[in-house]
Design a protein around this motif. Structure first.
Motif, PDB file in Angstrom:
ATOM      1  N   PRO A   1      84.653  70.826  27.158  1.00  0.00           N
ATOM      2  CA  PRO A   1      84.046  72.084  26.695  1.00  0.00           C
ATOM      3  C   PRO A   1      84.155  73.249  27.683  1.00  0.00           C
ATOM      4  O   PRO A   1      84.167  73.050  28.898  1.00  0.00           O
ATOM      5  CB  PRO A   1      82.566  71.714  26.514  1.00  0.00           C
ATOM      6  CG  PRO A   1      82.521  70.233  26.472  1.00  0.00           C
ATOM      7  CD  PRO A   1      83.663  69.747  27.283  1.00  0.00           C
ATOM      8  N   ILE A   2      84.221  74.441  27.103  1.00  0.00           N
ATOM      9  CA  ILE A   2      84.130  75.688  27.877  1.00  0.00           C
ATOM     10  C   ILE A   2      82.684  76.187  27.862  1.00  0.00           C
ATOM     11  O   ILE A   2      82.211  76.747  28.845  1.00  0.00           O
ATOM     12  CB  ILE A   2      85.046  76.775  27.264  1.00  0.00           C
ATOM     13  CG1 ILE A   2      86.511  76.345  27.270  1.00  0.00           C
ATOM     14  CG2 ILE A   2      84.875  78.118  27.966  1.00  0.00           C
ATOM     15  CD1 ILE A   2      87.229  76.476  28.569  1.00  0.00           C
ATOM     16  N   LEU A   3      82.009  75.987  26.750  1.00  0.00           N
ATOM     17  CA  LEU A   3      80.587  76.330  26.695  1.00  0.00           C
ATOM     18  C   LEU A   3      79.821  75.087  27.132  1.00  0.00           C
ATOM     19  O   LEU A   3      79.698  74.121  26.389  1.00  0.00           O
ATOM     20  CB  LEU A   3      80.188  76.733  25.272  1.00  0.00           C
ATOM     21  CG  LEU A   3      80.810  78.028  24.757  1.00  0.00           C
ATOM     22  CD1 LEU A   3      80.500  78.208  23.272  1.00  0.00           C
ATOM     23  CD2 LEU A   3      80.299  79.229  25.538  1.00  0.00           C
ATOM     24  N   THR A   4      79.321  75.127  28.366  1.00  0.00           N
ATOM     25  CA  THR A   4      78.705  73.905  28.864  1.00  0.00           C
ATOM     26  C   THR A   4      77.564  74.228  29.815  1.00  0.00           C
ATOM     27  O   THR A   4      76.976  75.309  29.729  1.00  0.00           O
ATOM     28  CB  THR A   4      79.772  72.997  29.513  1.00  0.00           C
ATOM     29  OG1 THR A   4      79.150  71.808  29.962  1.00  0.00           O
ATOM     30  CG2 THR A   4      80.490  73.683  30.659  1.00  0.00           C
ATOM     31  N   LYS A   5      77.251  73.285  30.680  1.00  0.00           N
ATOM     32  CA  LYS A   5      76.149  73.465  31.605  1.00  0.00           C
ATOM     33  C   LYS A   5      76.718  73.765  32.980  1.00  0.00           C
ATOM     34  O   LYS A   5      77.864  73.417  33.257  1.00  0.00           O
ATOM     35  CB  LYS A   5      75.340  72.170  31.644  1.00  0.00           C
ATOM     36  CG  LYS A   5      73.860  72.398  31.866  1.00  0.00           C
ATOM     37  CD  LYS A   5      73.132  71.094  32.025  1.00  0.00           C
ATOM     38  CE  LYS A   5      71.752  71.311  32.589  1.00  0.00           C
ATOM     39  NZ  LYS A   5      71.129  70.035  32.953  1.00  0.00           N
TER      40      LYS A   5
ATOM     41  N   ASP B   1      78.202  80.681  38.478  1.00  0.00           N
ATOM     42  CA  ASP B   1      78.675  80.437  37.116  1.00  0.00           C
ATOM     43  C   ASP B   1      78.677  81.726  36.316  1.00  0.00           C
ATOM     44  O   ASP B   1      77.795  82.565  36.481  1.00  0.00           O
ATOM     45  CB  ASP B   1      77.717  79.485  36.382  1.00  0.00           C
ATOM     46  CG  ASP B   1      77.733  78.085  36.946  1.00  0.00           C
ATOM     47  OD1 ASP B   1      78.819  77.572  37.210  1.00  0.00           O
ATOM     48  OD2 ASP B   1      76.633  77.503  37.115  1.00  0.00           O
ATOM     49  N   TYR B   2      79.633  81.847  35.403  1.00  0.00           N
ATOM     50  CA  TYR B   2      79.491  82.816  34.333  1.00  0.00           C
ATOM     51  C   TYR B   2      78.547  82.229  33.293  1.00  0.00           C
ATOM     52  O   TYR B   2      78.656  81.043  32.948  1.00  0.00           O
ATOM     53  CB  TYR B   2      80.848  83.110  33.687  1.00  0.00           C
ATOM     54  CG  TYR B   2      81.678  84.085  34.475  1.00  0.00           C
ATOM     55  CD1 TYR B   2      81.373  85.447  34.452  1.00  0.00           C
ATOM     56  CD2 TYR B   2      82.749  83.656  35.238  1.00  0.00           C
ATOM     57  CE1 TYR B   2      82.131  86.356  35.179  1.00  0.00           C
ATOM     58  CE2 TYR B   2      83.511  84.558  35.971  1.00  0.00           C
ATOM     59  CZ  TYR B   2      83.193  85.904  35.938  1.00  0.00           C
ATOM     60  OH  TYR B   2      83.936  86.798  36.653  1.00  0.00           O
ATOM     61  N   LEU B   3      77.638  83.035  32.804  1.00  0.00           N
ATOM     62  CA  LEU B   3      76.658  82.565  31.821  1.00  0.00           C
ATOM     63  C   LEU B   3      76.947  83.167  30.454  1.00  0.00           C
ATOM     64  O   LEU B   3      77.425  84.291  30.351  1.00  0.00           O
ATOM     65  CB  LEU B   3      75.249  82.968  32.258  1.00  0.00           C
ATOM     66  CG  LEU B   3      74.754  82.366  33.575  1.00  0.00           C
ATOM     67  CD1 LEU B   3      73.328  82.841  33.849  1.00  0.00           C
ATOM     68  CD2 LEU B   3      74.810  80.842  33.537  1.00  0.00           C
ATOM     69  N   VAL B   4      76.608  82.417  29.410  1.00  0.00           N
ATOM     70  CA  VAL B   4      76.794  82.881  28.039  1.00  0.00           C
ATOM     71  C   VAL B   4      75.477  82.709  27.295  1.00  0.00           C
ATOM     72  O   VAL B   4      75.036  81.579  27.059  1.00  0.00           O
ATOM     73  CB  VAL B   4      77.891  82.065  27.322  1.00  0.00           C
ATOM     74  CG1 VAL B   4      78.107  82.587  25.909  1.00  0.00           C
ATOM     75  CG2 VAL B   4      79.185  82.081  28.113  1.00  0.00           C
TER      76      VAL B   4
ATOM     77  N   GLU C   1      68.129  80.844  26.387  1.00  0.00           N
ATOM     78  CA  GLU C   1      68.926  79.803  27.028  1.00  0.00           C
ATOM     79  C   GLU C   1      70.386  80.254  27.127  1.00  0.00           C
ATOM     80  O   GLU C   1      70.818  81.149  26.416  1.00  0.00           O
ATOM     81  CB  GLU C   1      68.810  78.487  26.264  1.00  0.00           C
ATOM     82  CG  GLU C   1      67.365  78.000  26.214  1.00  0.00           C
ATOM     83  CD  GLU C   1      67.225  76.575  25.705  1.00  0.00           C
ATOM     84  OE1 GLU C   1      68.172  76.060  25.089  1.00  0.00           O
ATOM     85  OE2 GLU C   1      66.152  75.995  25.936  1.00  0.00           O
ATOM     86  N   PHE C   2      71.087  79.606  28.041  1.00  0.00           N
ATOM     87  CA  PHE C   2      72.450  80.038  28.373  1.00  0.00           C
ATOM     88  C   PHE C   2      73.381  78.829  28.499  1.00  0.00           C
ATOM     89  O   PHE C   2      72.981  77.787  29.016  1.00  0.00           O
ATOM     90  CB  PHE C   2      72.458  80.788  29.710  1.00  0.00           C
ATOM     91  CG  PHE C   2      71.705  82.092  29.681  1.00  0.00           C
ATOM     92  CD1 PHE C   2      72.385  83.296  29.557  1.00  0.00           C
ATOM     93  CD2 PHE C   2      70.311  82.114  29.755  1.00  0.00           C
ATOM     94  CE1 PHE C   2      71.695  84.501  29.512  1.00  0.00           C
ATOM     95  CE2 PHE C   2      69.615  83.320  29.710  1.00  0.00           C
ATOM     96  CZ  PHE C   2      70.306  84.517  29.589  1.00  0.00           C
ATOM     97  N   TYR C   3      74.599  79.008  28.037  1.00  0.00           N
ATOM     98  CA  TYR C   3      75.668  78.090  28.420  1.00  0.00           C
ATOM     99  C   TYR C   3      76.224  78.596  29.754  1.00  0.00           C
ATOM    100  O   TYR C   3      76.049  79.766  30.114  1.00  0.00           O
ATOM    101  CB  TYR C   3      76.810  78.099  27.409  1.00  0.00           C
ATOM    102  CG  TYR C   3      76.402  77.822  25.986  1.00  0.00           C
ATOM    103  CD1 TYR C   3      76.244  76.518  25.532  1.00  0.00           C
ATOM    104  CD2 TYR C   3      76.187  78.874  25.094  1.00  0.00           C
ATOM    105  CE1 TYR C   3      75.879  76.273  24.211  1.00  0.00           C
ATOM    106  CE2 TYR C   3      75.819  78.630  23.781  1.00  0.00           C
ATOM    107  CZ  TYR C   3      75.659  77.330  23.342  1.00  0.00           C
ATOM    108  OH  TYR C   3      75.296  77.084  22.053  1.00  0.00           O
TER     109      TYR C   3
ATOM    110  N   LEU D   1      80.026  78.723  31.853  1.00  0.00           N
ATOM    111  CA  LEU D   1      81.453  78.411  31.776  1.00  0.00           C
ATOM    112  C   LEU D   1      81.791  77.496  32.962  1.00  0.00           C
ATOM    113  O   LEU D   1      81.275  77.692  34.063  1.00  0.00           O
ATOM    114  CB  LEU D   1      82.284  79.699  31.839  1.00  0.00           C
ATOM    115  CG  LEU D   1      81.968  80.743  30.762  1.00  0.00           C
ATOM    116  CD1 LEU D   1      82.916  81.938  30.898  1.00  0.00           C
ATOM    117  CD2 LEU D   1      82.069  80.153  29.370  1.00  0.00           C
TER     118      LEU D   1
END
Lengths: 592, 592
Positions: free
Chosen positions: B166-170, B178-181, B189-191, B193
């Motif tokens: 996964p790219i969207l992960t912890k 980290d880059y956050l999504v 909450e955030f994924y 990268l």
């Protein structure tokens, strides 16, 4: 650490000493001897621990399911009567002469042998590393790897260059919600994760790369429907100086080679082609399942003067459709079954499901038909329906009469359902290209034109005048590849002239400011010698799902998310530190 | 639309009629005839428009640089005296018999021919689709595609499965930001990268996948240094039931095959190996450039009793080092050059750069040496230095004396600089494995142990006792592959036992709560039969940069970001709507 894989040992190895590594799939004690099915990626082999070798035997007594072992042993024939013809290694067993317990295992929370009941999916995802040990899941990921490697080799050999495009980028034009990534270096600004590499692959054509492909990760923050994932993978392809005939021919060859290599299946050559109009007419769908032979038959003209308003209304509405669907041997359907189908078409907005049972048309004519609606239909209409549908005794005819969209959706879905439930569908792979799509469809809510594919799709070369005079009739240069009712891929020849692109934006009521803001770089690029080009994208997850007959795309991804877009394994998404948010110049907003 | 690529036409085509598509690279008018160099991905070919064909000629008069043409023409020999031996197609030209202008072009804002001056990089990135048309950039991306395809084929053939993670992960444990999504479905909450697929590839080994690889996109929100990108690509590899000898041997074969296939270069077999200690001792670096023959020589023991404090201080400090670096024929260095080198080592914290010029040691001994520090050194020290360095007349000896870290960094860098500037470096590919790394290094700021690689790296099998007694002396099972002074890849055998993993976390002062929070799923997974496993990751961008001798990794990426992590082409990152932020339950924070 090992000399061979477990699943590769056969009678050719008799009396050889081998070393194996793997997991304890099952352990049985029988007649004072311990039997272990040792499992690795390649399969299972039976290992025997004999009490004669006391030291190893004592060690073997400790081992449990999912322990990790290294075994040295001698291959021998299984004793008569214990050969297992179901197992590739079923003729032999390995008498252990050495044993190393590489790791222990607690009792797994989900069962891994073939007798496992259907486990709750949340639990499967939480312990994905156990779930993936199941031979079925191993096989799916192995097939997926084989699919990507076969596709890549084909494209490499055809001169396509594998080129990576950015993941941290700007909003792309697909229209679903973007995932955003806040920038620390540029506070208050965000990257977007791409919904596809569409604009980049067009830019690569403008870069003279000529032929491009990428197995590309794409992202859509959608409300999650049954079988969608926040991130998915597409095989993305684009080529220059090419038209739709050449591109689709090449893609057909690729898909044929794929099925030949991976499934040993020979697909038709060439794939059949349907225009969008014909697909809607005959199948009520632009992704028809051609395994089902049933077809919709238009009877609108027959119903214009009938008293029956349910039919006459739509028959006299320019946006209406009246169609019949003959079900071979459908006269056997019970009242209850017909009620079920009526309920089913209701999902698509149909307000009923009229039918005629053809009990004995051959000898009794109209008297041999059975239907609640018969009294409302004059002979001419009945005769016309019988003739056009070609119904024979024992058949049943369903009717749809409503707005064209509703009839197509309802009868289109009913056709597929009936085909599979009534055993009428072929067991085959039936690919079909759907072509000559409309450029636009009318958005009923906003009463605006919308691009049926995306706004970079070129209109047909002879269709440019229609852009001004009758946009709804204008056909595009798009093509979709459909397999057994699933859209495998879609693409188009793209617009390569700036003025055409601007006209399309205008038609879509994208203001010049908005166009420049969102796609200005593309419009600028079109000024500097853009070659004619086109491409296609295939949904890789869905393709592999079809090829492995998996129930869900989650079953062909190593670490999918749940339908709530969460990962039960890692716990993503998760809360983050205030300090991190501060660095990103963000604050959480209270939600109610 | 075309029968051939431009660059493939040679005398074998004489008198044939061919169709070409491409861009106008250059147009010249000479003697009433128009000459166009037509360019596509494969190269250039000269097309001639003759005034005899009036219609085509008139059209041809309109064409300008970067117009897109379709040309039909007959291949003929170039007239004598106009053959261009520099050009693969230089013996022929194509006399145009048909011309279609597929697209026009405005005057490009950057020049594309080989005479282009160095263009401002911001401009190159803004008009990347033009920059990428340059043959040099085309070649780089083509080589990159060839590199990935060669690597993939090797790994496919070796039974490695290409599996997507996964790219969207912890958050992953690499330690950079980290880059956050932000998640819309889970407000607040955030994924994250991934900085690498490290934990997923270990989980895949626990899943029994046995051999995995992926060409994986990775993300680090770092303060951008010279040659870093927010997203980069790594070839990520992991295998089970394997030790470091087997894994590094396989990787060597892969890299040898890569260089053979892509560059026709034969790399040494096997690659040499250096322990970390030896690398630091001899080269002052754990990524030594072996093209440079110069080596650091320890002279600490010789300097312990000298009056010269600059040497005696570090010589008597357990954390100090005194080392000499002999420069063959260095006696020629001018005062000014030596001053430059002194300034250079200052970057690494060295407070000076002592030296001895060896003018005539052979006949005059000590009198034949020239050095400001000579008066401070007793004969024994001088004799010792001369003997150990093996200096001969005409050489120069530099000295470093400071904390070990400073000496290594300063003399290590000076060694490489001198080697290349003084023409001492080989023109060759010199790969080397560096092994036996320490598990930990002391973080001087926090006075804590830090993992030198990452916390999942296994300690050497005979080093477990040192974990408790002397962590600083404990060696890991890590290995780095270094090529010409650049780290190509690094990896290790991983910890496969839960209790060892917990001990490492303890040593790193990661609290149990924190460990469970960040890596709980890994610790849980280790309970269920984790196989011994290890792997490696190669920086693909850097590898391709080396192989194409490109000045920057930006030159081997199609659409890189600037050093401010922005994309001048698309304008990413950009502001977003308030509505979008609201959906994500976010507010911007005012920044000062």
């Amino acid at each position: 650490m090992r000399s061979h894989y477990c699943g590769t040992i056969d009678t050719g190895f008799i009396d050889q000493t081998i070393e194996l590594c793997g997991w304890v799939h099952r352990r049985r004690d029988h007649g004072g001897v311990i039997f272990v099915d040792l499992r690795d990626r390649s399969g299972l082999v039976q290992v025997v621990f004999d009490p004669d070798r006391a030291e190893i035997f004592t060690q073997a007594e400790r081992i449990r399911s999912e322990y990790v072992l290294r075994v040295e042993g001698r291959v021998r024939h299984r004793p008569e009567g214990t050969v297992n013809p179901e197992m590739p290694t079923g003729e032999i067993e390995v008498l252990a002469t050495g044993l190393e317990v590489l790791n222990a295992s607690e009792t797994p929370p989900i069962q891994l042998d073939e007798y496992h009941a259907d486990v709750n999916e949340e639990l499967r995802l939480r312990y994905r590393y156990l779930d993936l040990r199941r031979p079925e899941m191993q096989q799916r990921l192995r097939t997926r790897a084989q699919v990507t490697s076969t596709l890549r080799r084909f494209l490499d050999d055809q001169g396509f260059l594998d080129i990576e495009t950015p993941i941290l980028t700007k909003s792309t034009p697909e229209g679903a919600r973007d995932y955003l990534v806040p920038s620390r270096v540029h506070p208050g600004e965000f990257y977007a994760l791409p919904q596809s590499p569409q604009l980049f692959k067009q830019l690569l054509m403008m870069s003279g790369m000529d032929r491009y492909y990428q197995i590309a990760r794409c992202f859509r923050d959608e409300d999650l429907r049954a079988d969608r994932q926040p991130e998915f993978t597409q095989l993305d392809i684009e080529a220059s100086f090419i038209d739709e005939a050449e591109l689709t021919a090449l893609m057909e060859r690729m898909i044929r080679e794929l099925f030949r290599e991976v499934l040993s299946v020979e697909l038709p050559d060439p794939f059949p082609r349907l225009t969008y109009d014909e697909a809607m007419q005959r199948y009520g769908s632009d992704r028809p399942d051609l395994r089902v032979p049933l077809e919709l038959v238009d009877v609108k003209d027959l119903m214009q003067d009938v008293d029956f308003k349910v039919f006459a209304g739509p028959a006299n509405d320019p946006n209406g459709r009246v169609a019949a669907l003959r079900v071979p041997e459908g006269a056997k359907l019970s009242r209850k079954e017909i009620d079920e189908y009526t309920k089913y078409v209701g999902i698509f907005g149909a307000r009923g499901l009229a039918y005629i049972k053809v009990n004995d048309w051959a000898t009794k004519g109209r008297e041999g038909l059975q239907s609640p609606i018969l009294k409302n239909l004059p002979d001419a209409a009945v005769d016309g329906v019988m003739e056009r549908t070609g119904a024979v005794d024992g058949d049943l005819i369903f009717f749809g009469a409503d707005k064209t969209r509703v009839v197509n959706e309802a009868l289109g879905a009913l056709r597929v359902k009936l085909g599979h439930e009534r055993g009428l569908a072929e067991d085959a792979w039936r690919p079909v290209w759907v072509v000559d799509f409309p450029m636009f469809e009318r958005d009923e809510k906003t009463d605006r034109w919308q691009a049926l594919h995306h706004p970079f799709t070129a209109p047909g070369e002879d269709q440019l005048e229609l852009l001004a005079s009758n946009p709804g009739a204008c056909k595009s240069r798009a093509y979709d590849l459909v397999l057994n009712g699933t859209e495998l891929g879609g693409g188009s020849i793209r617009i390569h002239r700036e003025e055409v692109q601007r006209r399309i934006f205008e038609l879509l009521q994208i203001s010049e400011e908005d166009a420049n803001d969102r796609f200005g770089f593309l419009l600028t690029a079109l000024k500097f010698g853009c070659p004619p080009h086109g491409g296609i994208a295939f949904g890789l997850d869905r393709l592999v799902m079809l090829m492995t007959a998996s129930p869900s795309i989650r079953d062909v991804m190593a670490f999918p998310k749940t339908q709530a877009a969460a990962c039960p394994l890692t716990g993503a998404p998760a809360a983050v530190d205030q300090a991190q948010l501060k660095e990103l110049a963000l604050r959480l907003r209270a939600t109610s």
